[in-house]
Design a protein around this motif. Structure first.
Motif, PDB file in Angstrom:
ATOM      1  N   THR A 150      -1.841  14.468  -5.560  1.00  0.00           N
ATOM      2  CA  THR A 150      -3.038  14.604  -4.729  1.00  0.00           C
ATOM      3  C   THR A 150      -3.030  13.480  -3.697  1.00  0.00           C
ATOM      4  N   ALA A 151      -2.802  13.860  -2.431  1.00  0.00           N
ATOM      5  CA  ALA A 151      -2.680  12.859  -1.379  1.00  0.00           C
ATOM      6  C   ALA A 151      -3.989  12.112  -1.153  1.00  0.00           C
ATOM      7  N   ALA A 152      -5.121  12.805  -1.296  1.00  0.00           N
ATOM      8  CA  ALA A 152      -6.412  12.168  -1.017  1.00  0.00           C
ATOM      9  C   ALA A 152      -6.667  10.998  -1.965  1.00  0.00           C
ATOM     10  N   ILE A 153      -6.388  11.184  -3.252  1.00  0.00           N
ATOM     11  CA  ILE A 153      -6.597  10.099  -4.214  1.00  0.00           C
ATOM     12  C   ILE A 153      -5.668   8.933  -3.895  1.00  0.00           C
ATOM     13  N   ALA A 154      -4.403   9.244  -3.606  1.00  0.00           N
ATOM     14  CA  ALA A 154      -3.446   8.189  -3.272  1.00  0.00           C
ATOM     15  C   ALA A 154      -3.899   7.414  -2.038  1.00  0.00           C
ATOM     16  N   SER A 155      -4.398   8.128  -1.036  1.00  0.00           N
ATOM     17  CA  SER A 155      -4.830   7.476   0.196  1.00  0.00           C
ATOM     18  C   SER A 155      -6.069   6.616  -0.027  1.00  0.00           C
ATOM     19  N   LEU A 156      -7.014   7.144  -0.802  1.00  0.00           N
ATOM     20  CA  LEU A 156      -8.245   6.387  -1.066  1.00  0.00           C
ATOM     21  C   LEU A 156      -7.965   5.114  -1.861  1.00  0.00           C
ATOM     22  N   VAL A 157      -7.147   5.224  -2.895  1.00  0.00           N
ATOM     23  CA  VAL A 157      -6.844   4.058  -3.720  1.00  0.00           C
ATOM     24  C   VAL A 157      -6.052   3.030  -2.911  1.00  0.00           C
ATOM     25  N   CYS A 200       0.823  -1.206   0.000  1.00  0.00           N
ATOM     26  CA  CYS A 200       0.000   0.000   0.000  1.00  0.00           C
ATOM     27  C   CYS A 200       0.860   1.260   0.000  1.00  0.00           C
ATOM     28  N   ALA A 201       1.972   1.223   0.732  1.00  0.00           N
ATOM     29  CA  ALA A 201       2.865   2.378   0.767  1.00  0.00           C
ATOM     30  C   ALA A 201       3.455   2.653  -0.617  1.00  0.00           C
ATOM     31  N   ALA A 202       3.871   1.602  -1.309  1.00  0.00           N
ATOM     32  CA  ALA A 202       4.417   1.775  -2.653  1.00  0.00           C
ATOM     33  C   ALA A 202       3.358   2.338  -3.603  1.00  0.00           C
ATOM     34  N   LEU A 203       2.135   1.843  -3.478  1.00  0.00           N
ATOM     35  CA  LEU A 203       1.044   2.348  -4.311  1.00  0.00           C
ATOM     36  C   LEU A 203       0.767   3.811  -3.995  1.00  0.00           C
ATOM     37  N   TRP A 204       0.754   4.161  -2.706  1.00  0.00           N
ATOM     38  CA  TRP A 204       0.506   5.550  -2.299  1.00  0.00           C
ATOM     39  C   TRP A 204       1.569   6.478  -2.877  1.00  0.00           C
ATOM     40  N   VAL A 205       2.832   6.104  -2.721  1.00  0.00           N
ATOM     41  CA  VAL A 205       3.928   6.956  -3.204  1.00  0.00           C
ATOM     42  C   VAL A 205       3.825   7.145  -4.711  1.00  0.00           C
ATOM     43  N   GLY A 206       3.579   6.072  -5.450  1.00  0.00           N
ATOM     44  CA  GLY A 206       3.475   6.181  -6.903  1.00  0.00           C
ATOM     45  C   GLY A 206       2.339   7.085  -7.333  1.00  0.00           C
ATOM     46  N   LEU A 207       1.182   6.936  -6.718  1.00  0.00           N
ATOM     47  CA  LEU A 207       0.036   7.769  -7.089  1.00  0.00           C
ATOM     48  C   LEU A 207       0.227   9.217  -6.654  1.00  0.00           C
ATOM     49  N   ALA A 208       0.757   9.422  -5.448  1.00  0.00           N
ATOM     50  CA  ALA A 208       0.967  10.784  -4.965  1.00  0.00           C
ATOM     51  C   ALA A 208       1.979  11.517  -5.838  1.00  0.00           C
ATOM     52  N   TRP A 209       3.026  10.817  -6.250  1.00  0.00           N
ATOM     53  CA  TRP A 209       4.038  11.438  -7.116  1.00  0.00           C
ATOM     54  C   TRP A 209       3.460  11.754  -8.489  1.00  0.00           C
ATOM     55  N   ARG A 210       2.631  10.845  -8.996  1.00  0.00           N
ATOM     56  CA  ARG A 210       2.085  11.030 -10.349  1.00  0.00           C
ATOM     57  C   ARG A 210       0.950  12.045 -10.378  1.00  0.00           C
ATOM     58  N   LEU A 211       0.063  12.004  -9.388  1.00  0.00           N
ATOM     59  CA  LEU A 211      -1.140  12.838  -9.409  1.00  0.00           C
ATOM     60  C   LEU A 211      -1.038  14.093  -8.553  1.00  0.00           C
TER      61      LEU A 211
END
Length: 206
Positions: free
Chosen positions: A153-160, A140-151
């Motif tokens: 937007t912390a909220a989207i990364a956290s929700l996904v 989940c941490a790896a997914l969060w970092v990838g999404l937060a870096w790409r988008l």
């Protein structure tokens, strides 16, 4: 008769033990790392700007990487002592889940702030999962970092990442999948305001 009394006493002691650990977990979860760290570093309260959330992503947005990293470590670690004791006592997954849930509720509805203005429990959940299902936590941490870096937007990364956690658990920690589903549900509920802001385009970016 005597055997029944002994079993009843053992069950009562076990419930008292679990209740004590949950109380400790809730109290420790109620210490908001973002508020505590910013006070010590003499930085403005993160509840007054940005997303108004006392969490590491808002501290990152407002004050930079070092304070945010300190908040992340603090919030991830604060529930670990109670969980470590639960693991040392060989408590079953459902009991460990209750201890972990107490940490997250403490972060969301903090005792030391009269139950108000708590965080979204993402970093706290990461720490809980590190103790109970480390493979899920790291995925989940790896997914969060990838999404937060790409988008950005912390909220989207956290929700996904939150929604993905139960799916990861089916593969990496099936014995904890029910517990992790409860954790994920709490995180999604805590992001209700972010969902509204995402829909109208007012969600702050990293």
């Amino acid at each position: 008769m005597l055997t029944g009394l002994i079993e009843w006493a053992a069950q009562l002691a076990a419930w008292q033990q679990l209740s004590l650990l949950m109380a400790v977990a809730y109290a420790s979860g109620s210490v908001l790392g973002a508020v505590w760290i910013c006070q010590r570093l003499r930085l403005p309260d993160p509840r007054l700007a940005g997303s108004f959330n006392p969490g590491f992503s808002n501290v990152l947005r407002l004050h930079g990487a070092l304070p945010a990293a300190l908040v992340l470590v603090f919030d991830a670690a604060k529930g670990m002592p109670a969980l470590w004791l639960g693991l040392a006592l060989s408590l079953p997954p459902w009991a460990l889940g209750l201890i972990g849930l107490a940490v997250l509720i403490g972060h969301s509805l903090p005792l030391w702030h009269r139950g108000h203005r708590g965080g979204k429990a993402v970093a706290a959940a990461f720490g809980v999962l590190l103790m109970l299902a480390p493979g899920v936590a790291l995925s989940c941490a790896a997914l969060w970092v990838g999404l937060a870096w790409r988008l950005r937007t912390a909220a989207i990364a956290s929700l996904v990442a939150g929604l993905a956690a139960p799916l990861f658990s089916l593969w990496l920690a099936p014995q904890m999948s029910g517990v992790i589903l409860v954790f994920a549900s709490l995180i999604v509920i805590r992001h209700a305001l972010n969902l509204r802001r995402l829909s109208d385009g007012s969600e702050p970016r990293l």
